[in-house]
Write a protein that holds these residues in place. Structure first.
Motif, PDB file in Angstrom:
ATOM      1  N   LEU B  20      54.976  62.614  71.204  1.00  0.00           N
ATOM      2  CA  LEU B  20      53.737  63.389  71.196  1.00  0.00           C
ATOM      3  C   LEU B  20      52.703  62.794  72.152  1.00  0.00           C
ATOM      4  O   LEU B  20      51.885  63.510  72.732  1.00  0.00           O
ATOM      5  N   SER B  24      50.740  64.706  75.096  1.00  0.00           N
ATOM      6  CA  SER B  24      49.272  64.727  75.106  1.00  0.00           C
ATOM      7  C   SER B  24      48.703  64.162  76.403  1.00  0.00           C
ATOM      8  O   SER B  24      47.678  64.647  76.894  1.00  0.00           O
ATOM      9  N   VAL B  52      43.774  70.496  71.761  1.00  0.00           N
ATOM     10  CA  VAL B  52      45.069  69.935  71.360  1.00  0.00           C
ATOM     11  C   VAL B  52      45.150  68.459  71.744  1.00  0.00           C
ATOM     12  O   VAL B  52      45.570  67.616  70.946  1.00  0.00           O
ATOM     13  N   HIS B  53      44.732  68.154  72.982  1.00  0.00           N
ATOM     14  CA  HIS B  53      44.784  66.774  73.477  1.00  0.00           C
ATOM     15  C   HIS B  53      44.025  65.838  72.533  1.00  0.00           C
ATOM     16  O   HIS B  53      44.558  64.820  72.090  1.00  0.00           O
ATOM     17  N   THR B  56      45.580  65.792  68.757  1.00  0.00           N
ATOM     18  CA  THR B  56      46.916  65.181  68.712  1.00  0.00           C
ATOM     19  C   THR B  56      46.809  63.677  68.927  1.00  0.00           C
ATOM     20  O   THR B  56      47.456  62.885  68.235  1.00  0.00           O
ATOM     21  N   SER B  59      45.489  62.017  65.847  1.00  0.00           N
ATOM     22  CA  SER B  59      46.498  62.041  64.792  1.00  0.00           C
ATOM     23  C   SER B  59      47.580  61.000  65.038  1.00  0.00           C
ATOM     24  O   SER B  59      47.926  60.235  64.133  1.00  0.00           O
ATOM     25  N   ILE B  60      48.122  60.966  66.253  1.00  0.00           N
ATOM     26  CA  ILE B  60      49.281  60.090  66.473  1.00  0.00           C
ATOM     27  C   ILE B  60      48.906  58.616  66.426  1.00  0.00           C
ATOM     28  O   ILE B  60      49.649  57.810  65.900  1.00  0.00           O
ATOM     29  N   THR B  91      52.339  65.389  58.431  1.00  0.00           N
ATOM     30  CA  THR B  91      51.832  65.226  59.801  1.00  0.00           C
ATOM     31  C   THR B  91      52.546  66.194  60.748  1.00  0.00           C
ATOM     32  O   THR B  91      51.903  66.856  61.575  1.00  0.00           O
ATOM     33  N   VAL B  95      50.655  69.172  62.661  1.00  0.00           N
ATOM     34  CA  VAL B  95      50.613  69.257  64.122  1.00  0.00           C
ATOM     35  C   VAL B  95      51.172  70.606  64.594  1.00  0.00           C
ATOM     36  O   VAL B  95      50.622  71.237  65.503  1.00  0.00           O
ATOM     37  N   TRP B  99      49.173  73.328  66.729  1.00  0.00           N
ATOM     38  CA  TRP B  99      49.639  73.873  68.005  1.00  0.00           C
ATOM     39  C   TRP B  99      49.724  75.403  67.952  1.00  0.00           C
ATOM     40  O   TRP B  99      49.418  76.071  68.939  1.00  0.00           O
ATOM     41  N   TRP B 111      38.240  69.215  69.402  1.00  0.00           N
ATOM     42  CA  TRP B 111      38.798  68.529  68.234  1.00  0.00           C
ATOM     43  C   TRP B 111      37.709  68.208  67.221  1.00  0.00           C
ATOM     44  O   TRP B 111      37.993  67.999  66.049  1.00  0.00           O
ATOM     45  N   SER B 134      45.402  73.398  59.082  1.00  0.00           N
ATOM     46  CA  SER B 134      46.172  72.300  59.695  1.00  0.00           C
ATOM     47  C   SER B 134      45.467  70.969  59.448  1.00  0.00           C
ATOM     48  O   SER B 134      46.105  69.956  59.158  1.00  0.00           O
TER      49      SER B 134
END
Lengths: 183, 480
Positions: B20, B24, B52-53, B56, B59-60, B91, B95, B99, B111, B134
C-alpha cells in the motif's frame, strides 16, 4: 520569500545533523577506546533542562507577537466585511446579508491605516490569506461558517494585494481568489 | 518463543503495508507531477488522489507501528491474536471502502474531511456515507486492537507499574521496561483520540441522516477533527519510538535501556502534551479562545522534551565513542531519529503562532510532516520490518544492496523535502492542484520534488522486494 524562517530552519537542521554524524563517526572510529559517555544519566538530565529553558525563552519571546495581540488596543479606522463561498470572496465596506450576499466591485484602503477584516463563510471552511504585491504571504485568518474572525492589519506599501483561499474547499479551491488596492 | 501465528500475522501486515505504501507514493508523485504541469489530471482526480494518499498513508504507518509493538509486546505479555486478526481484516475492509468512495464515488474532501466539506465534495451521493463508514470500520478495528493490548499489559502490570509511577519513590522495587511504559502512554493516547473520532462520526452521521434538521457547529467539529487526526498521526511516531527503545540497544549489542524517574516523568507528561498539541491546527481561527491557542504552542513545544530530549539523548549515549554493531536495521533507526528531529524542528517553527501566521497551509506544512514521516517514522518501521524478516531466516543478508537502498532513501528524501520547505518559505499554498503563474518557483519545485520522490520510491521498492520475499516465506512456512 520568508528567508529568515528558512535560514533559521537550515541552521537548526545543519547543527542537529552535524551532531548525529559526529556521534556516528565516533562509533566507527578505530582508535576509540569504547569508553562511551561518562555520567550519561546526569548529562541527559542537564540536556533536557537546557532544552526546556531554550523552549521557554523562545515561547516567551514569540507568544506576544501572535496576531491576536497585534493592534488589539487600537481602534481600526476601516472595516472590510468578507463572506467567502465556493469559490469566491465577497468583500464589502458594509455588512453583508448572508441571504442575498452582495459585495463592492472595488475595495480600497489607505496605506498605514488600521484595517479590520471581518471574515466569515457562507458554506464550507475557507482560508483568507493576504499576499503583498510581490506575492509574499503577510497575513491570514480562516473563514468559518457561523463565525466571524477579525483580522487587523496595517499595510505599509501601496499596491495591489491579492487574497487566496488557503483552506482546501473543493474542486476549484486553487482558483478562489480576490484582490484589493492599498493607496 | 514467539508464537508461529503471531509471526505469520506480522508478516502479512508487513507485506500489506509495503504494498500500500508503494501505491500511495505513486499517487503522491502523480500529484507533484500534475502541479508541475508534467501530466494533466482534472482537479477532481487530483483531489481524489490527495484524499486517498493522505488517509492511506496515515492508516498504513499507524498499523505498521501497531504490528511492530504487538510483535515485541509478546516478549512481556500474552497478546490477543484474534484482536490482531480483527484489526487486519477491518483495516483491509476499511481501505477498500475508502478506495471505493474515492476512486469510484469521487469523494474528495481531503483526509481531514473538514466539516461541512464532506457533504459537498463528491460526485456520487453514496460516496460520503461510504467514506464515513470506512473511517468507522478502521476505527473500530483499531480500537479493539488497542484495548486488547492495554488489557494484556494490565494483566501483568498494575496501573501504577504500567505508567512507571514507582520510579517517583526512592528505591523502586519493580521494573517497568521503557517499551511497556511508552506503549501504554501511546495506546492510551490513541484510544482517547479514537473515542473523539467516534463522537465526530456520530455528529456527522446525525447531520447526514437528519437531512439538515440537525446542524453541527463548525468550530467544535474542527476541534474534534484535529484532536483525532493530529493525535493519531503523532502517536504513530511514538509507536515507532517504543520499538526503538526495545530494539536499538539489542541490535547494536548493547545493554537494554532502563527506565529512570525522569524518563517516567517525561513520558507521563507526554500523554498530556500530546493530547493538547492539536490546538496548533486552529491558530488561524481567531474565534477559538486565546488560552487554547497559547496552550497549543506550549504543548507543541513541551511535547518535544520527553520524546526528543530523552530518545535522542539515549541514542547519542548508546553510540558515542562506543563500538557499535551497525546493521541496516539499527542504521535505519538512527537515520530515522535524525529525520524525526529535523522534521520536529520544522514542526516547532510552524507551531509558533507568529510564524504560523505566514506559514499556515503553505507547503511548509507538508514539508515538516513528510520529514518526520518519510524520513522518520517510515524508517523506524522499515528498521523493524528488516529486523523481523531476518529474525526467522537461516540466511543472513549479504548487505550488498544496503548502502544503495539507504542512498536512494536519503538522497531522494532530502531532495523531495527541500522542494517543500523552499516552497513553504516562498508562500506557495499547499493542496493546490495547479499553481497560479504568480508563483514562478512553484512548478519547478513540484517537478524537482516529484523527481526526487521517484528516487525515494526506488529505494522503497528495493526494500519491498527484499523484505516481502522473506515475509512471504514466513507466511507459508509450516513450522514455528
Amino acid at each position: 520569500m520568508h528567508y529568515s524562517i528558512l535560514v533559521l530552519f537550515l541552521i537548526l537542521a545543519v547543527i542537529s545533523i552535524s551532531v548525529f554524524v559526529y556521534v556516528f563517526l565516533t562509533s566507527k572510529s578505530n582508535d576509540n577506546q569504547s569508553t562511551g559517555m561518562a555520567n550519561a544519566l546526569q548529562k541527559r538530565f542537564w540536556f533536557i533542562l537546557i532544552l526546556l529553558v531554550i523552549l521557554c525563552i523562545f515561547a516567551s519571546v514569540t507568544i506576544p507577537k501572535s496576531p491576536y495581540y497585534q493592534f488589539a488596543d487600537k481602534q481600526p479606522s476601516k472595516v472590510i466585511h468578507v463572506a467567502a463561498q465556493q469559490f469566491n470572496f465577497i468583500m464589502s465596506n458594509n455588512a453583508i446579508d448572508p441571504k442575498s450576499p452582495v459585495g463592492d466591485a472595488y475595495i480600497t484602503v489607505d496605506a498605514n491605516e488600521l484595517v479590520e477584516f471581518r471574515v466569515t463563510s457562507l458554506d464550507v471552511n475557507h482560508g483568507f490569506a493576504i499576499y503583498d504585491p510581490a506575492f509574499k504571504l503577510i497575513a491570514q485568518t480562516q473563514a468559518m461558517p457561523g463565525y466571524i474572525n477579525r483580522l487587523r492589519y496595517q499595510f505599509k506599501e501601496p499596491g495591489l494585494y491579492h487574497i487566496l483561499c488557503l483552506e482546501y474547499c473543493g474542486m476549484a479551491h486553487q482558483v478562489m481568489r480576490s484582490y484589493f488596492t492599498v493607496k | 518463543m514467539i508464537a508461529s501465528r503471531l509471526k505469520k500475522i506480522t508478516s502479512l501486515w508487513v507485506v500489506i503495508v509495503l504494498l500500500l505504501f508503494v501505491i500511495s507514493i505513486i499517487l503522491g508523485i502523480l500529484m507533484r507531477l500534475n502541479q508541475g504541469d508534467v501530466i494533466q489530471l482534472s482537479p477532481v482526480t487530483f483531489y481524489t488522489d490527495m484524499t486517498v494518499h493522505g488517509l492511506t498513508m496515515i492508516s498504513i504507518w499507524y498499523v505498521a507501528g501497531m504490528a511492530a509493538v504487538n510483535f515485541i509486546m509478546e516478549r512481556y505479555v500474552t497478546t490477543s491474536k484474534p484482536a490482531n486478526i480483527i484489526a487486519l481484516v477491518f483495516t483491509l475492509i476499511g481501505v477498500l471502502m475508502l478506495w471505493a468512495s474515492t476512486f469510484i464515488g469521487k469523494f474528495h474532501a481531503g483526509w481531514t474531511f473538514l466539516y461541512p466539506l464532506p457533504f459537498k465534495e463528491m460526485l456520487k451521493a453514496w460516496a460520503t456515507p461510504l467514506f464515513l463508514f470506512s473511517i468507522a470500520v478502521l476505527g473500530v478495528g483499531w480500537l479493539i486492537w488497542c484495548v486488547s493490548l492495554i488489557a494484556g499489559m494490565l494483566k501483568k502490570y498494575s496501573l501504577a507499574q504500567v505508567f512507571a509511577w514507582q520510579y517517583f519513590r526512592k528505591g523502586p522495587k519493580t521494573e517497568t521496561p521503557p517499551f511497556i511504559l511508552i506503549s501504554m502512554i501511546t495506546l492510551v493516547g490513541i484510544v482517547t483520540c479514537l473515542l473523539a473520532a467516534v463522537i465526530l462520526l456520530v455528529l456527522l452521521f446525525a447531520e447526514y441522516f437528519s437531512k439538515g434538521a440537525f446542524v453541527n457547529d463548525a468550530l467544535l467539529i474542527k476541534n474534534l477533527t484535529y484532536f483525532f487526526g493530529h493525535t493519531i498521526a503523532n502517536e504513530m511516531l511514538y509507536l515507532g519510538l517504543a520499538v526503538i527503545y526495545e530494539l536499538f540497544a539489542e541490535i547494536s549489542g548493547k545493554p537494554k535501556w532502563k527506565t529512570t524517574w525522569y524518563v517516567a516523568l517525561a513520558w507521563n507528561c507526554t500523554l498530556f502534551f500530546i493530547l493538547t498539541a492539536f490546538f496548533h491546527h486552529l491558530y488561524m481561527d481567531f474565534v477559538q479562545p486565546e488560552g487554547l491557542q497559547i496552550l497549543g504552542q506550549l504543548a507543541s513545544y513541551l511535547a518535544s522534551l520527553p520524546a526528543a530530549g530523552v530518545t535522542v539523548f539515549s541514542i547519542v549515549v548508546a553510540i558515542y565513542r562506543t563500538k557499535i554493531n551497525w546493521t541496516l536495521a539499527n542504521l535505519l533507526f538512527f537515520i530515522g531519529v535524525m529525520g524525526w528531529v529535523v522534521g520536529g524542528l520544522g514542526a516547532v517553527i510552524d507551531a509558533t503562532i507568529s510564524n504560523n501566521f505566514v506559514l499556515h497551509n503553505t507547503l511548509w506544512v507538508p514539508a515538516h510532516f513528510h520529514t518526520y514521516n518519510a524520513m522518520g517514522n517510515v524508517l523506524f518501521s522499515l528498521g523493524f520490518f528488516y529486523w523481523f524478516s531476518f529474525q526467522f531466516s537461516n540466511k543472513m543478508d549479504d548487505n550488498k544492496l544496503s548502502a544503495l537502498k539507504l542512498f536512494f532513501l536519503v538522497f531522494g528524501g532530502i531532495g523531495f523535502l527541500a522542494a517543500f520547505y523552499i516552497g513553504g518559505a516562498d508562500s506557495i499554498p499547499r493542496r493546490y492542484s495547479n499553481y497560479p503563474d504568480e508563483f514562478p518557483l512553484a512548478k519547478t519545485l513540484a517537478i524537482i520534488g516529484g523527481s526526487f520522490a521517484t528516487i525515494y520510491l526506488i529505494g522503497i521498492l528495493l526494500f519491498f522486494v527484499n523484505i516481502s520475499k522473506r515475509c512471504v516465506k514466513i507466511l507459508f512456512s509450516r513450522s514455528s
